[in-house]
Design a protein around this motif. Sequence first.
Motif, PDB file in Angstrom:
ATOM      1  N   ILE A 284       0.960  -1.152   0.112  1.00  0.00           N
ATOM      2  CA  ILE A 284       0.040   0.014  -0.116  1.00  0.00           C
ATOM      3  C   ILE A 284       0.632   1.152  -0.042  1.00  0.00           C
ATOM      4  O   ILE A 284       0.508   2.263  -0.770  1.00  0.00           O
ATOM      5  CB  ILE A 284      -0.959  -0.058   1.297  1.00  0.00           C
ATOM      6  CG1 ILE A 284      -1.887  -1.377   1.185  1.00  0.00           C
ATOM      7  CG2 ILE A 284      -1.537   1.458   1.250  1.00  0.00           C
ATOM      8  CD1 ILE A 284      -2.663  -1.236   2.392  1.00  0.00           C
ATOM      9  N   ALA A 285       1.910   1.110   0.679  1.00  0.00           N
ATOM     10  CA  ALA A 285       2.861   2.306   0.606  1.00  0.00           C
ATOM     11  C   ALA A 285       3.316   2.676  -0.426  1.00  0.00           C
ATOM     12  O   ALA A 285       3.714   3.833  -0.938  1.00  0.00           O
ATOM     13  CB  ALA A 285       3.823   2.098   1.847  1.00  0.00           C
ATOM     14  N   HIS A 286       3.697   1.439  -1.235  1.00  0.00           N
ATOM     15  CA  HIS A 286       4.160   1.759  -2.551  1.00  0.00           C
ATOM     16  C   HIS A 286       3.159   2.303  -3.526  1.00  0.00           C
ATOM     17  O   HIS A 286       3.597   3.092  -4.435  1.00  0.00           O
ATOM     18  CB  HIS A 286       4.732   0.392  -3.305  1.00  0.00           C
ATOM     19  CG  HIS A 286       5.962  -0.117  -3.072  1.00  0.00           C
ATOM     20  ND1 HIS A 286       6.558  -1.235  -2.488  1.00  0.00           N
ATOM     21  CD2 HIS A 286       7.198   0.587  -3.032  1.00  0.00           C
ATOM     22  CE1 HIS A 286       7.567  -1.364  -2.271  1.00  0.00           C
ATOM     23  NE2 HIS A 286       8.120  -0.098  -2.776  1.00  0.00           N
ATOM     24  N   THR A 327      -7.415  -1.913  -3.300  1.00  0.00           N
ATOM     25  CA  THR A 327      -6.600  -1.029  -2.565  1.00  0.00           C
ATOM     26  C   THR A 327      -6.726   0.395  -3.290  1.00  0.00           C
ATOM     27  O   THR A 327      -6.931   1.466  -2.712  1.00  0.00           O
ATOM     28  CB  THR A 327      -5.082  -1.212  -2.847  1.00  0.00           C
ATOM     29  OG1 THR A 327      -4.971  -2.606  -2.268  1.00  0.00           O
ATOM     30  CG2 THR A 327      -4.182  -0.194  -1.821  1.00  0.00           C
ATOM     31  N   LEU A 328      -6.936   0.379  -4.679  1.00  0.00           N
ATOM     32  CA  LEU A 328      -7.216   1.624  -5.177  1.00  0.00           C
ATOM     33  C   LEU A 328      -8.506   2.341  -4.976  1.00  0.00           C
ATOM     34  O   LEU A 328      -8.692   3.429  -4.903  1.00  0.00           O
ATOM     35  CB  LEU A 328      -7.115   1.369  -7.004  1.00  0.00           C
ATOM     36  CG  LEU A 328      -5.906   0.802  -7.585  1.00  0.00           C
ATOM     37  CD1 LEU A 328      -6.063   0.824  -9.024  1.00  0.00           C
ATOM     38  CD2 LEU A 328      -4.700   1.838  -7.069  1.00  0.00           C
ATOM     39  N   VAL A 330     -10.138   1.711  -2.127  1.00  0.00           N
ATOM     40  CA  VAL A 330     -10.099   2.408  -0.837  1.00  0.00           C
ATOM     41  C   VAL A 330      -9.417   3.714  -0.838  1.00  0.00           C
ATOM     42  O   VAL A 330      -9.783   4.882  -0.067  1.00  0.00           O
ATOM     43  CB  VAL A 330      -9.671   1.312   0.003  1.00  0.00           C
ATOM     44  CG1 VAL A 330      -9.259   1.986   1.416  1.00  0.00           C
ATOM     45  CG2 VAL A 330     -10.017  -0.044   0.160  1.00  0.00           C
ATOM     46  N   LEU A 331      -8.354   3.782  -1.512  1.00  0.00           N
ATOM     47  CA  LEU A 331      -7.609   5.168  -1.546  1.00  0.00           C
ATOM     48  C   LEU A 331      -8.514   6.230  -2.166  1.00  0.00           C
ATOM     49  O   LEU A 331      -8.561   7.363  -1.632  1.00  0.00           O
ATOM     50  CB  LEU A 331      -6.224   5.059  -2.330  1.00  0.00           C
ATOM     51  CG  LEU A 331      -5.153   4.102  -1.703  1.00  0.00           C
ATOM     52  CD1 LEU A 331      -4.216   3.799  -2.715  1.00  0.00           C
ATOM     53  CD2 LEU A 331      -4.761   5.124  -0.612  1.00  0.00           C
ATOM     54  N   ASP A 332      -9.158   5.729  -3.273  1.00  0.00           N
ATOM     55  CA  ASP A 332      -9.986   6.798  -3.762  1.00  0.00           C
ATOM     56  C   ASP A 332     -11.177   7.270  -2.701  1.00  0.00           C
ATOM     57  O   ASP A 332     -11.285   8.361  -2.929  1.00  0.00           O
ATOM     58  CB  ASP A 332     -10.763   6.040  -4.959  1.00  0.00           C
ATOM     59  CG  ASP A 332     -11.576   6.985  -5.869  1.00  0.00           C
ATOM     60  OD1 ASP A 332     -10.995   7.806  -6.537  1.00  0.00           O
ATOM     61  OD2 ASP A 332     -13.143   6.963  -5.710  1.00  0.00           O
ATOM     62  N   SER A 333     -11.636   6.525  -1.954  1.00  0.00           N
ATOM     63  CA  SER A 333     -12.479   6.697  -1.327  1.00  0.00           C
ATOM     64  C   SER A 333     -12.076   7.852   0.034  1.00  0.00           C
ATOM     65  O   SER A 333     -12.716   8.621   0.647  1.00  0.00           O
ATOM     66  CB  SER A 333     -13.389   5.797  -0.563  1.00  0.00           C
ATOM     67  OG  SER A 333     -12.459   4.958   0.277  1.00  0.00           O
ATOM     68  N   ARG A 347      -8.429   6.082 -13.312  1.00  0.00           N
ATOM     69  CA  ARG A 347      -7.799   5.458 -14.612  1.00  0.00           C
ATOM     70  C   ARG A 347      -6.848   4.190 -14.355  1.00  0.00           C
ATOM     71  O   ARG A 347      -7.281   3.257 -15.299  1.00  0.00           O
ATOM     72  CB  ARG A 347      -7.235   6.675 -15.456  1.00  0.00           C
ATOM     73  CG  ARG A 347      -8.257   7.105 -16.315  1.00  0.00           C
ATOM     74  CD  ARG A 347      -7.635   8.351 -17.294  1.00  0.00           C
ATOM     75  NE  ARG A 347      -8.464   9.635 -17.013  1.00  0.00           N
ATOM     76  CZ  ARG A 347      -7.558  10.681 -17.029  1.00  0.00           C
ATOM     77  NH1 ARG A 347      -6.456  10.667 -17.460  1.00  0.00           N
ATOM     78  NH2 ARG A 347      -8.119  11.722 -16.844  1.00  0.00           N
ATOM     79  N   ALA A 348      -6.243   4.359 -13.499  1.00  0.00           N
ATOM     80  CA  ALA A 348      -5.709   3.123 -13.391  1.00  0.00           C
ATOM     81  C   ALA A 348      -6.311   1.747 -13.040  1.00  0.00           C
ATOM     82  O   ALA A 348      -6.065   0.708 -13.353  1.00  0.00           O
ATOM     83  CB  ALA A 348      -4.364   3.316 -12.234  1.00  0.00           C
ATOM     84  N   GLY A 349      -7.534   2.091 -12.290  1.00  0.00           N
ATOM     85  CA  GLY A 349      -8.367   1.062 -11.827  1.00  0.00           C
ATOM     86  C   GLY A 349      -8.786   0.479 -13.239  1.00  0.00           C
ATOM     87  O   GLY A 349      -9.083  -0.578 -13.404  1.00  0.00           O
TER      88      GLY A 349
END
Lengths: 367, 552
Positions: A284-286, A327-328, A330-333, A347-349
């Motif tokens: 996740i850190a990456h 993960t994407l 969750v980060l988005d939210s 877009r990466a998702g």
Amino acid sequence: MTVSTSLRPDQRLIRTCREELWSALRDGDEHAAATAVFAGLEDGVPAEAVLMEVIAPSQARVGQEWAANRMTVAQEHVATAINERVIAALAHHPAGRVEPRHARVAVACVEGEWHALPARLLSEVLRLRGWRVDFLGAHVPTPHLIAHLHRTGPEAVLLSASIPTHLPTAHAAITACMAAGVPVLAGGAAFGADGRYARSLGASDWAADAATVAELLAAGLPRPDPTAMHHPIEDLPHLADQEYTMIAQSRSRLVKETLAELEERFLPMREYSSRQRRHTAEDIAHVADYLATALYVDDQELFTAFIGWTAGILTARGVPARSLALTLDVLDSQLKDFPRARALLERAGHGLRPDPHIPVPGNGKPA
Amino acid sequence: MDTSKTSPAGPRELRATWASAPYPVVLADRAGGVIELNDAASCILPEVRPGDWLHESAPNWLADAHQRLSRGIPSQNGSSSAPAGGRIGERVYEAHPTRDPDGDVVWWLVDDTDRRLAEEALRSERERTAFLAEASNALLSSLNVDRCMEVTAQLAATHLADAAVIVAPGKGRRHPMTSCVGENPVSRGTVEIDTSAMPGLSEALQGFPPVPSRWIDPASAPEWVIPEEMRGSVGSVVITPLPGHGLPGGVLILLRSADHTAFTEDAEIFARLFAARAGAALSAARMYAEQSSITTTLMRELLPPSLHQVNGVEFAGGYRASGQSERVGGDFYDVHPGADADQESLAVLGDVCGKGLEAAVLTGKIRNTLHALLPLADDHQRMLRLLNTALLNSHHTRFATLVLASAVRLERGVRLRVTSAGHPAPLVVRADGTVEEAETHGSLVGVLRDIKSATAAIDLAVGETCLLFTDGITEARGGPLGDEMFGESRLREALGECAGMPAEAVVERVQMLAAQWVGRGRHDDMAVVAITTPRGGPLTAMTLGSLGRRRA
């Protein structure tokens, strides 16, 4: 002993040499590696071809084999260490001894960058072509680099970075070198296959390989205009939205919260060992680091490519890539107030989901 | 009533008004015939009399302006009634016209000389200020002497003259010289010169007593001063000393070609202002160079040594000081090679309480003391006791922890004797990836009168490594969650992957993981030494030379 200086080495000889070096690296056999390389030299392969067409490709292959999970971290390190020793020995070989006839240049890896081999190869090629090279090594703190420039006054700094997350640090180093009146030639995978980040971060120029670096140096790099009072923000006006700054500063909190949320939404995680949990946190850190870097250089491709690459790495190791897509999400939210970051994530998702090569196991249990 | 003509009383009244006006006024008819002038106008234009034609007796610019106005041709600034301007004698006037319906024009002349002079002065002052600001920026950018001279020569050659030559203070007759012609690239070199051959040069180079800048006859300038591109065309030469903060700063020689105006006094004063800045920048650069060479010399003894294979035992070390701009700190390591293959080599790694230069100085003392105690290295306890006594007796109040490791190559591997003095015990990675802690412990040195320690004997097979490290590694804070310690378990896990690796790869791996763990956060000094049993002998030019041809 006869050492050919012909410029058109026999491709067959080079191929043989490369194959022999590769099998020596696989076995971690330093002596076999040295024997392969030095026999090539004595058979007439020029020293520069040994560096660029034998050692460099074998090192690239090490990276590919690791990514495909066919080589362990230890094997990768052993192979790199052997290549470094072979390069060092090459410098003492009669075929590798050259009297400097050009000006002085400094070769350095950006602070945080530990992949020194590309820079090392470049240093040796330039040395063979008659430049006086100061190789400062891996992980050079910018203040050390600048002190070196003041002390030695080189014609140029050749700055190497392999991992894109070092781009913000690279920007600081480039700006500092240019402000000290020394042109910067950027190189390495971090700057993009076409060198686009080298340009957006204000480097004097970018080179894809050592030969191009040598040509650019020979043609002469223009000194940065010493009267221009340049502010780094002028290179990257989008930084004014502070998205990079805030995400970089709150990285730990972002990782913690993502980890907690992921645990709720990704059931298999509840059975993770502490070691697996730790690796997930690191992953996740990456993702957060690459997201921040993509925000820094304002480039979708950087983030999408990283996510695609990570999916490949996870797949090769039997880890479900579904966790990455999640993960994407969750980060988005969590990044509601960061429009640029959300656009990157979304877009990466998209790139991730339709990929048929990423299996989503029924029970989602990690291997 | 005839209204087509102005009443004679009108102009007369008007005349009465402007005849005594303090400004020069000229009245002319449409065709350019002068009708009348007031006293002030006669004063400055004595040759113009009523009845004359403007174009015959008045300044051309006024006659032209009149003609344009009468024909309705707009002047350059677009309006036909806008003021014209030009010289009358030594002064500059602006002429404002007013027209009456008949086409007669009254020209009001306003003396504009002082404003123009002031504007001119302001413009050139602005230009100079801008140049000096630009020059300061450029000169401040580098602390490298050569680079500074380059910038000085470039700026001078583009802004002050056609070419500039800088002669730096030298050793004996040899002087570094930098020169630049116009926008051409700067050339640098050393000249062997007799400074007395050029008038004013040796005084200016001495820097004391202060000398003014001076013009010299181009013909008397020696050949080496004149850049090739300027040969035969030099019209004027000025020598200006570069003031050097207590030391001679060198000389700036400006050259202008014959077809360029010679230096005015003003330009020369300006050159002096520039020289003051350039001199200040150059002396700062010289001082930096001097300081950095002193630092380099003093630091050499404190920097961690570069390690390599000794008598069949591989040693590698890595160091990272706590401060971002520091190179040394309170951690240290050393390897003292055994006299021959049967003798043990001694590796030392330790940590002095404290950080930065002060701690580094103490590490230097400890390293020296240990070096002197080398003949006693077969007894670690005795060595530590003597070191302890030396530290207790010194005026330093600091203490240290360290590990001693004596290593000798036997046929099958490396035999180690390892002793910790209050230091984290070294870790050993076995060929199968198991990680063990060396069973050694002892008291730190520099605090107690009596110290105790226990030595562990360890055998390292091929590919096995013993890692000595300081707590800067294990106590590094960071990680994905930001505030975790790297910890010994992570170090063990990392080390478990290092079985079979060469020593420098192990060191690099550990350093890299710790550095990545810390990220951009703060950290303590970090030092690592790996002792490994290598697969074969070391790669040297000698062994490689004997490799011979491979495909027999």
